[in-house]
Every structure is written in C-alpha cells, then in structure tokens.
Design a protein around this motif. Structure first.
Motif, PDB file in Angstrom:
ATOM      1  N   GLU A  20       0.924  -1.168  -0.255  1.00 47.43           N
ATOM      2  CA  GLU A  20      -0.132  -0.604  -0.226  1.00 47.43           C
ATOM      3  C   GLU A  20       1.014   1.364  -0.003  1.00 47.43           C
ATOM      4  O   GLU A  20       0.927   2.224  -0.889  1.00 47.43           O
ATOM      5  CB  GLU A  20      -0.504  -0.235   1.372  1.00 47.43           C
ATOM      6  CG  GLU A  20      -1.993   0.950   1.658  1.00 47.43           C
ATOM      7  CD  GLU A  20      -2.465   1.395   2.715  1.00 47.43           C
ATOM      8  OE1 GLU A  20      -3.373   2.013   2.921  1.00 47.43           O
ATOM      9  OE2 GLU A  20      -2.613  -0.149   2.805  1.00 47.43           O
ATOM     10  N   MET A  21       2.234   1.115   0.872  1.00 49.82           N
ATOM     11  CA  MET A  21       2.820   2.657   0.160  1.00 49.82           C
ATOM     12  C   MET A  21       3.806   2.206  -0.399  1.00 49.82           C
ATOM     13  O   MET A  21       3.689   3.567  -0.981  1.00 49.82           O
ATOM     14  CB  MET A  21       3.739   2.085   1.918  1.00 49.82           C
ATOM     15  CG  MET A  21       2.981   2.480   3.262  1.00 49.82           C
ATOM     16  SD  MET A  21       4.350   2.011   4.551  1.00 49.82           S
ATOM     17  CE  MET A  21       5.727   3.104   4.077  1.00 49.82           C
ATOM     18  N   ARG A  22       4.005   1.224  -1.155  1.00 46.21           N
ATOM     19  CA  ARG A  22       4.375   1.098  -2.288  1.00 46.21           C
ATOM     20  C   ARG A  22       3.777   2.020  -3.457  1.00 46.21           C
ATOM     21  O   ARG A  22       3.965   3.400  -4.452  1.00 46.21           O
ATOM     22  CB  ARG A  22       5.675   0.161  -2.866  1.00 46.21           C
ATOM     23  CG  ARG A  22       6.150   0.112  -2.615  1.00 46.21           C
ATOM     24  CD  ARG A  22       7.294  -1.580  -2.791  1.00 46.21           C
ATOM     25  NE  ARG A  22       8.055  -1.734  -2.379  1.00 46.21           N
ATOM     26  CZ  ARG A  22       9.179  -2.804  -2.427  1.00 46.21           C
ATOM     27  NH1 ARG A  22       8.206  -4.090  -3.021  1.00 46.21           N
ATOM     28  NH2 ARG A  22       9.967  -3.046  -1.265  1.00 46.21           N
ATOM     29  N   ASP A  23       2.377   1.770  -2.955  1.00 48.17           N
ATOM     30  CA  ASP A  23       1.428   2.117  -4.567  1.00 48.17           C
ATOM     31  C   ASP A  23       1.141   3.634  -3.995  1.00 48.17           C
ATOM     32  O   ASP A  23       1.091   4.640  -5.366  1.00 48.17           O
ATOM     33  CB  ASP A  23       0.424   1.238  -4.292  1.00 48.17           C
ATOM     34  CG  ASP A  23       0.227  -0.388  -4.352  1.00 48.17           C
ATOM     35  OD1 ASP A  23       1.124  -0.178  -5.357  1.00 48.17           O
ATOM     36  OD2 ASP A  23      -0.802  -0.921  -4.612  1.00 48.17           O
ATOM     37  N   GLU A  24       0.986   4.409  -2.885  1.00 48.55           N
ATOM     38  CA  GLU A  24       0.712   5.439  -2.707  1.00 48.55           C
ATOM     39  C   GLU A  24       1.948   6.340  -3.008  1.00 48.55           C
ATOM     40  O   GLU A  24       1.331   7.802  -3.734  1.00 48.55           O
ATOM     41  CB  GLU A  24       0.986   5.337  -1.079  1.00 48.55           C
ATOM     42  CG  GLU A  24      -0.583   4.574  -0.427  1.00 48.55           C
ATOM     43  CD  GLU A  24      -0.456   5.527   0.821  1.00 48.55           C
ATOM     44  OE1 GLU A  24       0.176   6.225   1.542  1.00 48.55           O
ATOM     45  OE2 GLU A  24      -1.490   5.072   1.246  1.00 48.55           O
ATOM     46  N   ARG A  25       3.260   6.009  -3.024  1.00 53.55           N
ATOM     47  CA  ARG A  25       4.103   6.403  -3.378  1.00 53.55           C
ATOM     48  C   ARG A  25       4.713   6.910  -4.844  1.00 53.55           C
ATOM     49  O   ARG A  25       4.772   7.958  -5.187  1.00 53.55           O
ATOM     50  CB  ARG A  25       5.595   5.623  -3.016  1.00 53.55           C
ATOM     51  CG  ARG A  25       7.022   6.369  -3.513  1.00 53.55           C
ATOM     52  CD  ARG A  25       7.921   6.091  -2.710  1.00 53.55           C
ATOM     53  NE  ARG A  25       8.578   5.640  -3.885  1.00 53.55           N
ATOM     54  CZ  ARG A  25       9.492   5.114  -3.856  1.00 53.55           C
ATOM     55  NH1 ARG A  25       9.614   3.603  -3.632  1.00 53.55           N
ATOM     56  NH2 ARG A  25      10.778   5.149  -5.196  1.00 53.55           N
ATOM     57  N   GLU A  26       4.111   5.175  -5.745  1.00 55.09           N
ATOM     58  CA  GLU A  26       3.837   5.571  -7.576  1.00 55.09           C
ATOM     59  C   GLU A  26       2.857   6.315  -7.647  1.00 55.09           C
ATOM     60  O   GLU A  26       2.934   7.336  -8.938  1.00 55.09           O
ATOM     61  CB  GLU A  26       3.360   3.928  -7.419  1.00 55.09           C
ATOM     62  CG  GLU A  26       3.451   3.729  -9.315  1.00 55.09           C
ATOM     63  CD  GLU A  26       2.833   2.639 -10.127  1.00 55.09           C
ATOM     64  OE1 GLU A  26       2.508   2.182 -10.422  1.00 55.09           O
ATOM     65  OE2 GLU A  26       3.353   1.574  -8.375  1.00 55.09           O
ATOM     66  N   SER A  44       1.670   9.039  -6.174  1.00 55.64           N
ATOM     67  CA  SER A  44       2.145  10.706  -5.846  1.00 55.64           C
ATOM     68  C   SER A  44       2.926  10.971  -7.191  1.00 55.64           C
ATOM     69  O   SER A  44       3.453  12.209  -7.423  1.00 55.64           O
ATOM     70  CB  SER A  44       2.529  10.766  -4.692  1.00 55.64           C
ATOM     71  OG  SER A  44       3.686  10.070  -4.988  1.00 55.64           O
ATOM     72  N   LEU A  45       4.408   9.903  -7.083  1.00 53.16           N
ATOM     73  CA  LEU A  45       5.152  10.671  -8.778  1.00 53.16           C
ATOM     74  C   LEU A  45       4.351  10.186  -9.697  1.00 53.16           C
ATOM     75  O   LEU A  45       4.948  11.193 -10.413  1.00 53.16           O
ATOM     76  CB  LEU A  45       5.911   9.183  -8.315  1.00 53.16           C
ATOM     77  CG  LEU A  45       6.926   9.396  -7.532  1.00 53.16           C
ATOM     78  CD1 LEU A  45       8.367   7.626  -7.233  1.00 53.16           C
ATOM     79  CD2 LEU A  45       8.044  10.481  -7.100  1.00 53.16           C
ATOM     80  N   SER A  46       3.419   9.810  -9.800  1.00 50.87           N
ATOM     81  CA  SER A  46       2.545   9.347 -11.563  1.00 50.87           C
ATOM     82  C   SER A  46       1.482  11.373 -11.602  1.00 50.87           C
ATOM     83  O   SER A  46       1.142  11.198 -12.729  1.00 50.87           O
ATOM     84  CB  SER A  46       1.895   8.642 -11.461  1.00 50.87           C
ATOM     85  OG  SER A  46       0.571   8.664 -10.710  1.00 50.87           O
ATOM     86  N   ARG A  47       1.022  11.340 -10.331  1.00 47.48           N
ATOM     87  CA  ARG A  47       0.339  12.717 -10.602  1.00 47.48           C
ATOM     88  C   ARG A  47       1.394  14.134 -10.427  1.00 47.48           C
ATOM     89  O   ARG A  47       1.078  14.967 -10.732  1.00 47.48           O
ATOM     90  CB  ARG A  47      -0.504  12.783  -8.604  1.00 47.48           C
ATOM     91  CG  ARG A  47      -1.544  11.593  -9.125  1.00 47.48           C
ATOM     92  CD  ARG A  47      -2.412  12.579  -7.995  1.00 47.48           C
ATOM     93  NE  ARG A  47      -2.387  10.852  -6.527  1.00 47.48           N
ATOM     94  CZ  ARG A  47      -2.088  11.195  -5.984  1.00 47.48           C
ATOM     95  NH1 ARG A  47      -2.439  12.238  -5.367  1.00 47.48           N
ATOM     96  NH2 ARG A  47      -2.197   9.845  -5.061  1.00 47.48           N
ATOM     97  N   GLN A  48       2.592  13.675 -10.461  1.00 44.71           N
ATOM     98  CA  GLN A  48       3.588  15.176 -10.443  1.00 44.71           C
ATOM     99  C   GLN A  48       3.622  15.393 -11.328  1.00 44.71           C
ATOM    100  O   GLN A  48       3.996  15.243 -12.818  1.00 44.71           O
ATOM    101  CB  GLN A  48       4.438  14.694  -9.418  1.00 44.71           C
ATOM    102  CG  GLN A  48       4.292  15.151  -7.932  1.00 44.71           C
ATOM    103  CD  GLN A  48       5.340  14.114  -6.852  1.00 44.71           C
ATOM    104  OE1 GLN A  48       6.677  14.406  -8.042  1.00 44.71           O
ATOM    105  NE2 GLN A  48       4.950  14.881  -5.673  1.00 44.71           N
TER     106      GLN A  48
END
Length: 86
Positions: free
Chosen positions: A74-80, A82-86
């Motif tokens: 879940e934490m890795r998915d959140e990080r991914e 957030s990176l794709s939204r930037q």
C-alpha cells in the motif's frame, strides 16, 4: 562504478510524465531513474548517517499482529501514485 546503456519497455504516457517530472526537478532522466533504483535497493543508505554517529537503539521488538506485506505494498502504491500525479 561504470555506466551502461540499457533498454526497457514502459508505458508511453508514464514515460512522458517521468521525463516531465525529472525536468521539473532539474535532473535528466538517467539521474532520476538511477536515484530511484538506488532508493529501491537501499544503496548508499550508509552515506546518510555520518560514520562518527553510532546511534544506540533501545527498544523491545514486537511481533506484528498480521502480515505487513499488505501495508508495504500500500505504501509503495501511494508513492507510485504521488509520483505519477506530479
């Protein structure tokens, strides 16, 4: 450490976003990708802590009530995301 040239297959839109993200940070794609790979592999983590610092850890380990792999995913998915939204 030497450099190599490699080829990967990646979603075209994702790659465009990644390139844009790298440019916004003032990095070229290779630099940012290398940073992310190092972070994922936890390479050079020891350079963040000065050698003269040797922190003492004083705690009692606990056993998790349930598997933590779901939380890590879940934490890795959140990080991914957030990176794709930037």
């Amino acid at each position: 450490m030497g450099k190599i040239k490699t080829s990967i297959y990646i979603d075209e839109e994702l790659w465009r976003e990644f390139k844009r993200h790298a440019a916004e940070q003032g990095l070229d794609v290779s630099e940012l990708l290398e940073e992310l790979i190092k972070e994922e592999l936890m390479i050079e983590l020891d350079t963040l802590i000065p050698e003269e610092t040797n922190p003492e850890l004083d705690f009692e380990p606990i056993k998790p009530r349930e598997p933590v792999s779901g939380l890590v995913r879940e934490m890795r998915d959140e990080r991914e995301n957030s990176l794709s939204r930037q």
